[in-house]
Design an enzyme around this catalytic site. Sequence first.
Site, mmCIF file in Angstrom:
data_model
loop_
_atom_site.group_PDB
_atom_site.id
_atom_site.type_symbol
_atom_site.label_atom_id
_atom_site.label_comp_id
_atom_site.label_asym_id
_atom_site.label_seq_id
_atom_site.Cartn_x
_atom_site.Cartn_y
_atom_site.Cartn_z
ATOM 1 N N LYS A 179 46.376 46.886 33.166
ATOM 2 C CA LYS A 179 45.968 47.934 34.113
ATOM 3 C C LYS A 179 45.968 47.366 35.527
ATOM 4 C CE LYS A 179 42.160 49.210 35.885
ATOM 5 N NZ LYS A 179 42.642 49.606 37.250
ATOM 6 N N SER A 232 35.953 41.623 41.563
ATOM 7 C CA SER A 232 34.671 41.354 42.202
ATOM 8 C C SER A 232 33.626 40.919 41.183
ATOM 9 C CB SER A 232 34.176 42.598 42.936
ATOM 10 O OG SER A 232 33.768 43.585 42.000
ATOM 11 N N THR A 233 32.630 40.206 41.668
ATOM 12 C CA THR A 233 31.535 39.774 40.799
ATOM 13 C C THR A 233 30.751 40.971 40.281
ATOM 14 O OG1 THR A 233 31.355 37.605 41.841
ATOM 15 C CG2 THR A 233 29.391 38.438 40.729
ATOM 16 N N ALA A 235 31.841 44.046 39.606
ATOM 17 C CA ALA A 235 32.584 44.643 38.494
ATOM 18 C C ALA A 235 32.595 43.719 37.291
ATOM 19 C CB ALA A 235 34.009 44.965 38.935
ATOM 20 N N GLY A 236 32.685 42.417 37.538
ATOM 21 C CA GLY A 236 32.680 41.448 36.448
ATOM 22 C C GLY A 236 31.397 41.482 35.644
ATOM 23 N N GLU A 253 37.452 36.003 36.230
ATOM 24 C CA GLU A 253 37.725 35.235 37.439
ATOM 25 C C GLU A 253 37.256 36.100 38.594
ATOM 26 O OE1 GLU A 253 38.829 34.118 40.684
ATOM 27 O OE2 GLU A 253 40.888 34.676 40.152
ATOM 28 N N CYS A 288 40.077 34.790 46.736
ATOM 29 C CA CYS A 288 38.731 34.551 46.201
ATOM 30 C C CYS A 288 38.255 33.125 46.416
ATOM 31 C CB CYS A 288 38.690 34.899 44.710
ATOM 32 S SG CYS A 288 40.016 34.130 43.756
ATOM 33 N N GLU A 386 30.549 37.426 49.936
ATOM 34 C CA GLU A 386 32.002 37.346 50.034
ATOM 35 C C GLU A 386 32.521 38.484 50.912
ATOM 36 O OE1 GLU A 386 35.699 36.496 47.066
ATOM 37 O OE2 GLU A 386 34.316 38.080 46.453
#
Length: 479
Positions: A179, A232-233, A235-236, A253, A288, A386
């Site tokens: 995706k 992104s963190t 979303a992670g 990642e 990143c 970030e």
Amino acid sequence: MNPHHHALFIGGRWVAPASDGRITVLGASTEAVLGSVPDGSEKDMDAAVAAARAAFDDPDGWAAWEPARRADALYCLAEALERRVEDITRVVSAQNGMTIGLAQQVEGALPAILLRYYADLIRNDPGEAVREGMLGAPVHVRREPLGVVAAIVPWNAPQLLSATKYAPGLAAGCTFVLKPSPETVLDSVLFAEAVEEAGLPPGVVNVVPAGREVGAYLVSHPHIDKVAFTGSTAAGRQIAATCGTLLRPVTLELGGKSAAVILDDVDLGTAIGEPFVQATLLANGQACFASTRILAPRSRYDEVVDAVSSLVGDLTVGDPLDPTTQIGPMASARQRERVEGYIEKGRAEGARLVVGGSRPDAEKGYYVTPTVFADVDNAQTIAREEIFGPVLSVIPYTDEDDAVRIANDSEYGLGGTVWTNDDERGMRVARRMHTGTVGLNHYTVDPAAPFGGVKSSGLGREFGPEALLNYQQVKSIYT
């Protein structure tokens, strides 16, 4: 290439989407329409997962192929991608603003390099070893493919970050539903065409562009065996929560806020040059691992600020398709607004703006001039969060221990650099930094070395032989 596409690549064929939704892509430097693709729905994801599932479960299919046969297929895919390098690099650059020179290296060359690297790793690998058991009988230890992988990739380096997942995963024998991000979907069509040309079995790779909600549906799909995500963190964390509930393997990642530690022995005239730009402002700061916190010794603080500001102020901002451009636009209007919001926070919290901080004189495009803040405290927002744009913060430190403390005082731990004339001293500092990767007097991700982060920068590693383990499970057979 036709900029408007009307089919999805599922099960080895171009098929009509289940809905009439569209994803339209605007050029980062022109704000003009570049093209469009179908906006994948949950039904499309069901079809893609079913195709990947069937391809994986086929007893004579991809997972059952001898490693050497899979390796040959990966070489074919590498060659098919290389025949599209010019189109891929130009469309990525137009979509996300990556300079064309960087796109040629990162988006054009590296995916094929990774495919051949993992093909060579598996070609003569039996996938099974015999160990002497402690109870007197030998034990067969097998490494088997995990299954169907959901690969979700961001917009900043879409082809490379796709390859970091499918190259080791395909080598291991997994099948994929990819995706891409809505901001960079046109290059995914070229990738799907390469898969088709390479002759991979139907369903081994499926490509469905879609938004966040359909991506979340894919992550939780009952027939997915593993999730590989870059983004992104925030979303992670959501993906990790879903996979934790499902006990589903996941590699993440995520974000970074890396430090560039400039030691007091450094020759600034040598150190603060092109390698420094690549380590701190790669991809217009939309990388990143970028070392955006510049840690400078108090004894030479003004020198460092002047050197960094002079270098950044002289960078050429312009059309990313122009080979002379060094800094292109942000990928979208939303990303530009995000970066400008952080610049305003820097000003409001008392940091000293030395260079940049505005939009250049350009009629169109999501541009932000590369920016340097001095007199930054590591507790300030621009040093903690970030930004994902061309904004550097120069932070003073007193001695080597203080530099390491500040470098490690971060939620993140993905990249970092050390700049010094003494390699032994630089290695000593690098070993003390709590981060997944560190560069000494430069920063270059090497496909043979594991890449990934600690703390809020993610879980697992990409690149290197270690990445194969992300897509394998271990079985012991007692005899």
